[in-house]
Design a protein around this motif. Structure first.
Motif, mmCIF file in Angstrom:
data_model
loop_
_atom_site.group_PDB
_atom_site.id
_atom_site.type_symbol
_atom_site.label_atom_id
_atom_site.label_comp_id
_atom_site.label_asym_id
_atom_site.label_seq_id
_atom_site.Cartn_x
_atom_site.Cartn_y
_atom_site.Cartn_z
ATOM 1 N N ARG A 227 24.284 9.746 34.501
ATOM 2 C CA ARG A 227 25.737 9.554 34.468
ATOM 3 C C ARG A 227 26.122 8.276 33.555
ATOM 4 N NH1 ARG A 227 28.792 11.222 38.428
ATOM 5 N NH2 ARG A 227 26.916 11.215 40.224
ATOM 6 N N TRP A 228 25.470 7.627 32.932
ATOM 7 C CA TRP A 228 25.815 6.562 31.716
ATOM 8 C C TRP A 228 26.298 7.317 30.701
ATOM 9 C CZ3 TRP A 228 23.307 7.265 27.230
ATOM 10 C CH2 TRP A 228 22.330 7.743 27.359
ATOM 11 N N PHE A 229 25.885 8.314 30.429
ATOM 12 C CA PHE A 229 26.043 9.041 29.123
ATOM 13 C C PHE A 229 27.560 9.524 29.220
ATOM 14 C CE2 PHE A 229 26.026 12.959 26.653
ATOM 15 C CZ PHE A 229 25.497 12.387 25.519
ATOM 16 N N ARG A 262 39.108 5.690 33.632
ATOM 17 C CA ARG A 262 38.318 5.113 33.011
ATOM 18 C C ARG A 262 38.975 3.639 32.879
ATOM 19 N NH1 ARG A 262 37.994 3.371 27.624
ATOM 20 N NH2 ARG A 262 35.799 2.625 27.064
ATOM 21 N N GLN A 263 38.296 2.555 33.407
ATOM 22 C CA GLN A 263 39.102 1.092 33.433
ATOM 23 C C GLN A 263 38.418 0.033 32.563
ATOM 24 O OE1 GLN A 263 38.777 0.318 37.583
ATOM 25 N NE2 GLN A 263 40.498 1.654 38.098
ATOM 26 N N GLY A 264 37.630 0.487 31.659
ATOM 27 C CA GLY A 264 36.933 -0.539 30.678
ATOM 28 C C GLY A 264 35.571 -0.422 30.758
ATOM 29 N N THR A 278 30.299 3.482 34.725
ATOM 30 C CA THR A 278 30.393 5.027 34.656
ATOM 31 C C THR A 278 30.471 5.655 35.931
ATOM 32 O OG1 THR A 278 28.189 5.178 34.702
ATOM 33 C CG2 THR A 278 28.832 4.734 32.374
ATOM 34 N N ARG A 279 31.180 4.833 37.083
ATOM 35 C CA ARG A 279 31.345 5.551 38.255
ATOM 36 C C ARG A 279 32.648 6.600 37.945
ATOM 37 N NH1 ARG A 279 31.036 -0.205 39.847
ATOM 38 N NH2 ARG A 279 29.069 -0.653 40.651
ATOM 39 N N PHE A 280 33.410 6.294 37.184
ATOM 40 C CA PHE A 280 34.573 7.278 36.778
ATOM 41 C C PHE A 280 34.143 8.790 36.546
ATOM 42 C CE2 PHE A 280 33.891 5.655 32.664
ATOM 43 C CZ PHE A 280 34.252 6.906 31.942
ATOM 44 N N VAL A 281 32.731 8.663 36.004
ATOM 45 C CA VAL A 281 32.562 9.988 35.408
ATOM 46 C C VAL A 281 32.045 11.199 36.435
ATOM 47 C CG1 VAL A 281 30.728 11.117 33.910
ATOM 48 C CG2 VAL A 281 31.364 8.862 33.371
ATOM 49 N N PRO A 282 32.610 12.105 36.720
ATOM 50 C CA PRO A 282 32.375 12.959 37.682
ATOM 51 C C PRO A 282 31.145 13.722 37.549
ATOM 52 C CG PRO A 282 34.332 14.074 36.233
ATOM 53 C CD PRO A 282 33.898 12.623 35.856
#
Length: 339
Positions: A227-229, A262-264, A278-282
């Motif tokens: 997910r980091w990617f 994305r918040q930062g 990277t929690r925002f990445v679905p």
């Protein structure tokens, strides 16, 4: 299709070298590393040891930039490695994200990147280059020196420049729609500039995670490891949105939609599987941008990428199954794709 391995230069350097040796034994032809002087160890020092401990692997940064190193120093470094080990380097280069931002500077302009590419390529090949009014040439370079320069790009102006000027195009995602869109943009730019599009090598780079099956649990774990990617790519996408606008029509919404929440971004976790930013990445983006699942799914997607004109797939191997991924590619995936 060629295959590459991409690693961060985390200490100990001996592990990076060991993984690159393992990759060569498994049929990989390229070894790439990050280049961000504050976050990781100096890649070119490690490149020399990778080259000394392998016989065929070509190495390079994914990617360096024209802002943190003097251009003639960059060219001299590549040329020295090539003189020692026989034209086994590639200069991967871009505007600079983590390397520049961590040092408190903005990424380089495309104009500066263009000028640097010309200087580095010329000097690395033993030709004369103009450093702002001073013309220089390395007197020690022997005949036959080579230095291909591959440019990383996402946005329309960068894609155009890659097609017009670069020896190769690096695309850091493996989504089929976006790959087709961007490869076409680069090839059209090459044709318009009077170049043969086939002369521009296309390298797609993305995380790959091989699971034993496609069970929900196995896929969920693979997604969390990769997910980091989506967060890393999101940094570049945010720049594009700021430059062109959210619905400008200049960049595909398939690339931009997912960063709305994305918040930062904290570069202290850059490129790491435990990155909390990277929690925002679905899940959908992980599946599109990365290559995950059983070996058969990798073979299927890589075959489709090859049909779109991709010459190399470079595996980002930053997760909890580094050796297993290299071995799975060597035993099952690379032979099947290249049959």
């Amino acid at each position: 299709m060629d295959f590459g391995l991409v690693l961060q230069t985390d200490p100990p350097a001996s592990r990076v070298i060991s993984l690159m040796k393992r990759a060569e034994r498994n049929g990989f032809r390229y070894g790439w590393t990050f280049d961000s002087a504050v976050l990781w160890q100096e890649p070119f020092v490690i490149h020399s040891q990778i080259l000394a401990n392998t016989s065929r692997l070509k190495v390079g940064p994914m990617v360096t930039n024209p802002g943190t190193r003097a251009w003639e120093v960059t060219a001299s470094t590549f040329a020295t490695l090539n003189d020692m080990f026989g034209n086994r380097t590639v200069c991967g280069i871009g505007r600079g994200d983590s390397a520049m931002r961590v040092a408190g500077r903005a990424p380089n302009t495309l104009a500066r990147l263009s000028a640097a590419m010309k200087v580095i390529r010329a000097l690395g090949r033993g030709e004369e280059a103009d450093l702002g009014g001073t013309k220089i040439r390395f007197p020690w370079i022997r005949e036959g020196a080579e230095l291909p320069v591959w440019m990383a790009a996402y946005g329309p102006k960068a894609l155009k420049m890659a097609g017009e000027e670069a020896d190769g195009f690096i695309l850091q995602l493996s989504d089929l729609y976006l790959t087709e869109y961007m490869v076409k943009s680069v090839q059209e730019a090459a044709t318009a500039a009077g170049r043969d599009p086939a002369e521009v090598t296309v390298c797609v780079a993305a995380p790959a995670y091989v699971t034993e099956d496609d069970s929900p649990g196995a896929l969920a774990h693979a997604r969390e490891q990769c997910r980091w990617f989506g967060g890393m790519v999101g940094n570049h996408v945010a720049d594009l949105v700021a430059r062109y606008g959210e619905h400008s029509g200049r960049i595909p919404e398939e690339l931009t939609d997912y960063i709305k929440s994305r918040q930062g971004y904290d570069y202290g976790h850059h490129g790491r599987s435990d990155n909390p930013d990277t929690r925002f990445v679905p899940d959908e983006i992980v599946d599109r941008f990365c290559v995950i699942g059983p070996a058969e799914k990798h073979i299927e997607k890589l075959t489709a990428l090859r049909a779109l004109g991709v010459d190399q797939f470079a595996v980002y191997d930053m997760h909890d199954a580094q050796e297993a991924t290299i071995d799975a590619y060597g035993s099952r995936i690379i032979p099947a794709v290249n049959t």
